[in-house]
Scaffold this active site. Structure first.
Site, short mmCIF file in Angstrom:
data_model
loop_
_atom_site.label_atom_id
_atom_site.label_comp_id
_atom_site.label_asym_id
_atom_site.label_seq_id
_atom_site.Cartn_x
_atom_site.Cartn_y
_atom_site.Cartn_z
N SER A 144 0.85 -1.19 0.00
CA SER A 144 0.00 0.00 0.00
C SER A 144 0.88 1.23 0.00
CB SER A 144 -0.90 0.02 1.25
OG SER A 144 -1.55 1.28 1.39
N TYR A 157 -2.39 -1.14 10.73
CA TYR A 157 -2.47 -1.45 9.30
C TYR A 157 -1.25 -0.95 8.53
CZ TYR A 157 -3.73 -1.22 4.40
OH TYR A 157 -3.71 -1.34 3.03
#
Length: 263
Positions: A144, A157
């Site tokens: 990401s 995360y």
């Protein structure tokens, strides 16, 4: 052992029932790869029907990758076909956000680590051992753009995705002379249900305009097939943000992300 006469290259992919993973699986099917595809829910079986429309063989596996034995079962079902694995897309991931760290659930965060970190290492161990022995293969890890910055209000995360990014780059160097390429896909905010499922629907990030998931998957697939080390998935603005993150301070990026992710 598989007794079919398929001469298509075989790909395995995790997180294939929705979002970017579903689109990556479609890319593989459209380019003639047979698939072993897994997802957490029974949606993987309908997704498999979509993939088969491109004339490829598909083995759907419903599995919870937060559990060691489920990761191992997915690998064993892939290996049981008795075919070399040409491509592995290690994509599955979950998010938790929309609250400060003291307001989130520890059990859910440990599950996130199991899926986003532990299962990635587990499956990669099997895949890399297989491909290195064959001296052939391509691996795509979905990380990401969050891996390039602190992620307040997604406090577990972001670091999990940073691990995947560093892990992919490290493996790439080790495998350079082994005939195996490794690519990291770093999507920006994408038009999937990720942010809603992560509890971030009421944040600026949750409400912002998202990148097209088809475009992101296509960029990831093409980067993998070209053997690139990494690609930021998204439009020009997303790619520019990923580039600028290399030069901005961590405190600046943390404050910026905090404003965007605060509920």
């Amino acid at each position: 052992m598989n007794t079919t006469a398929s001469t298509n290259p075989l790909a395995i992919i995790t997180g294939a029932s929705n979002g970017i993973g579903y689109q990556l699986a479609l890319q593989l099917a459209q380019h003639g790869h047979d698939l072993v595809a897994t997802g957490r829910s029974d949606r993987i079986f309908q997704a498999a029907e979509d993939f088969r429309k491109y004339g490829v063989e598909v083995t759907p596996v419903q599995a919870d990758l937060s559990r060691f034995e489920e990761v191992e079962r997915f690998w064993k079902e892939s290996a049981a076909l008795g075919r070399p694995i040409a491509v592995a897309v290690i994509n599955a991931g979950i998010g938790i956000g929309g609250a400060p760290f003291w307001g989130t659930d520890l059990e859910e965060e440990l599950k996130l680590i199991d899926v986003n970190v532990t299962s990635v290492v587990h499956l990669a161990k099997r895949v890399v051992t297989h491909m290195q022995a064959n001296r052939s293969g391509r691996i795509l890890f979905t990380s990401s753009i969050s891996a390039t910055q602190p992620t307040p209000y997604e406090t577990v995360y972001g670091p999990s995705r940073a691990f995947v990014f560093s892990f992919a780059e490290s493996l790439r160097e080790e495998l350079k002379s082994e005939g195996v390429s490794v690519t990291a896909l770093l999507p920006g905010a994408t038009d999937s249900d990720f942010h809603a499922r992560a509890g971030m629907g009421n944040t600026d990030i949750g409400r912002m305009k998202k990148n097209d998931r088809v475009m992101v998957a296509k960029q990831g697939y093409e980067a993998m097939m070209k053997g690139k080390d990494q690609v930021v998935g998204g439009d020009w603005a997303t790619k520019r943000a990923g580039f600028l993150n290399r030069f901005l301070t961590e405190t600046y990026k943390a404050a910026r992300q905090g404003r965007a992710a605060r509920p």
